[in-house]
Scaffold this motif. Structure first.
Motif, short mmCIF file in Angstrom:
data_model
loop_
_atom_site.label_atom_id
_atom_site.label_comp_id
_atom_site.label_asym_id
_atom_site.label_seq_id
_atom_site.Cartn_x
_atom_site.Cartn_y
_atom_site.Cartn_z
N GLU A 55 0.83 -1.21 0.00
CA GLU A 55 0.00 0.00 0.00
C GLU A 55 0.86 1.26 0.00
O GLU A 55 0.51 2.25 -0.63
CB GLU A 55 -0.93 0.01 1.21
N LYS A 56 1.99 1.20 0.66
CA LYS A 56 2.89 2.36 0.73
C LYS A 56 3.69 2.54 -0.56
O LYS A 56 3.98 3.66 -0.95
CB LYS A 56 3.84 2.18 1.92
N TYR A 57 4.03 1.43 -1.22
CA TYR A 57 4.86 1.46 -2.43
C TYR A 57 4.20 0.68 -3.58
O TYR A 57 4.78 -0.27 -4.10
CB TYR A 57 6.24 0.87 -2.16
N PRO A 58 3.02 1.08 -4.02
CA PRO A 58 2.36 0.31 -5.08
C PRO A 58 3.13 0.30 -6.40
O PRO A 58 3.09 -0.69 -7.12
CB PRO A 58 1.00 1.00 -5.23
N ALA A 59 3.83 1.37 -6.71
CA ALA A 59 4.62 1.41 -7.95
C ALA A 59 5.73 0.36 -7.92
O ALA A 59 6.03 -0.26 -8.95
CB ALA A 59 5.19 2.80 -8.18
N LEU A 60 6.33 0.15 -6.77
CA LEU A 60 7.36 -0.88 -6.66
C LEU A 60 6.76 -2.28 -6.80
O LEU A 60 7.38 -3.16 -7.41
CB LEU A 60 8.11 -0.78 -5.33
N ALA A 61 5.58 -2.48 -6.26
CA ALA A 61 4.90 -3.76 -6.43
C ALA A 61 4.65 -4.02 -7.92
O ALA A 61 4.87 -5.13 -8.41
CB ALA A 61 3.60 -3.79 -5.64
N LEU A 65 7.73 -12.98 -9.42
CA LEU A 65 6.51 -13.34 -8.73
C LEU A 65 6.33 -12.44 -7.51
O LEU A 65 7.31 -12.09 -6.85
CB LEU A 65 6.54 -14.79 -8.27
N ILE A 66 5.09 -12.09 -7.22
CA ILE A 66 4.78 -11.33 -6.01
C ILE A 66 3.76 -12.15 -5.22
O ILE A 66 2.73 -12.55 -5.75
CB ILE A 66 4.28 -9.90 -6.35
N GLU A 67 4.09 -12.43 -3.97
CA GLU A 67 3.30 -13.36 -3.18
C GLU A 67 3.04 -12.81 -1.78
O GLU A 67 3.61 -11.80 -1.38
CB GLU A 67 4.01 -14.72 -3.11
N ALA A 118 -4.25 -5.83 -1.23
CA ALA A 118 -3.23 -4.82 -1.54
C ALA A 118 -2.44 -5.23 -2.78
O ALA A 118 -2.18 -4.41 -3.67
CB ALA A 118 -2.30 -4.62 -0.35
N ILE A 119 -2.08 -6.52 -2.87
CA ILE A 119 -1.31 -7.01 -4.02
C ILE A 119 -2.15 -6.91 -5.29
O ILE A 119 -1.67 -6.41 -6.32
CB ILE A 119 -0.85 -8.47 -3.77
N VAL A 120 -3.39 -7.36 -5.23
CA VAL A 120 -4.28 -7.30 -6.40
C VAL A 120 -4.53 -5.85 -6.81
O VAL A 120 -4.49 -5.51 -8.00
CB VAL A 120 -5.61 -8.04 -6.14
N SER A 121 -4.76 -4.98 -5.85
CA SER A 121 -5.03 -3.57 -6.15
C SER A 121 -3.85 -2.92 -6.86
O SER A 121 -4.03 -2.15 -7.79
CB SER A 121 -5.35 -2.83 -4.85
N ALA A 122 -2.64 -3.24 -6.41
CA ALA A 122 -1.45 -2.63 -7.00
C ALA A 122 -1.04 -3.27 -8.31
O ALA A 122 -0.52 -2.60 -9.20
CB ALA A 122 -0.28 -2.70 -6.01
N THR A 123 -1.27 -4.59 -8.46
CA THR A 123 -0.67 -5.30 -9.59
C THR A 123 -1.66 -6.06 -10.47
O THR A 123 -1.28 -6.51 -11.54
CB THR A 123 0.35 -6.35 -9.09
#
Length: 190
Positions: A82-88, A97-99, A127-132
């Motif tokens: 949530e703090k770094y969505p661009a990095l995600a 992979l992001i897990e 948070a993962i789905v929202s960002a990526t």
């Protein structure tokens, strides 16, 4: 040979000081696979990073992975996503992979009541789905702490639990120099 690529990448990470600076983010585990039960397993090394994403550290890691054409799995904390969505998004865009690594990284996750555990898993996944737009399928419990009720619930939610076989001992900041981490990992990855 893949082993040499990973070995070289580990050395570059360690010698560049990136791992020393972001010690808490890394862990290495071995995966074995075999085509048939009678064939000896083929050893493979999977490079993983826990607890991010973080600002500069994650950017440096992504740059090195891209330069060396190596991919990794990032077990991320929902609050950090949530703090770094661009990095995600950058993690995924680079082919990594992001897990799920929980929302708050509580050391008490293994003993939480099911409703609180579900909330940790769900908030991190959202948070993962929202960002990526990627849905996590793997889960690494914080600190590797597990319990039967936690494992049952995590698996019931469709996750595969992933721990590690080689602990680089990088969370002991006093002794986790790049050379010490490299020595530990290379001794175990044989």
């Amino acid at each position: 040979m893949r082993y040499h690529i990973y070995k070289m990448t580990l050395k570059i990470f360690l010698k560049s000081g990136v791992v020393a600076w972001v010690c808490a983010m890394s862990a290495v585990f071995l995966l074995w696979s075999s085509a048939a039960a009678q064939t000896p397993p083929e050893k493979r090394v999977a490079l993983t990073f826990d607890d991010g994403p973080y600002g500069t550290a994650t950017e440096q890691i992504l740059d090195i992975l891209e330069q060396k054409q190596v991919h990794a799995t990032f077990f991320v904390i929902g609050r950090n996503v949530e703090k770094y969505p661009a990095l995600a998004r950058a993690i995924v865009a680079d082919g990594n992979l992001i897990e799920n690594h929980s929302y708050d990284h509580s050391k008490y996750l293994a003993t939480m009541p099911i409703p609180k555990l579900d909330k940790e898993l769900d908030l991190a996944a959202r948070a993962i789905v929202s960002a990526t737009t990627m849905h996590p399928h793997l889960f690494r419990p914080p600190y590797g702490n597990t319990s039967p009720h936690m494992l049952d619930e995590v698996r019931a939610k469709g996750y595969i639990v992933v721990l590690w076989n080689v602990d680089p001992r990088d969370s002991d900041y006093a002794s986790s120099t790049p050379d010490a981490i490299l020595k530990t990992v290379m001794r175990e990855v044989k």
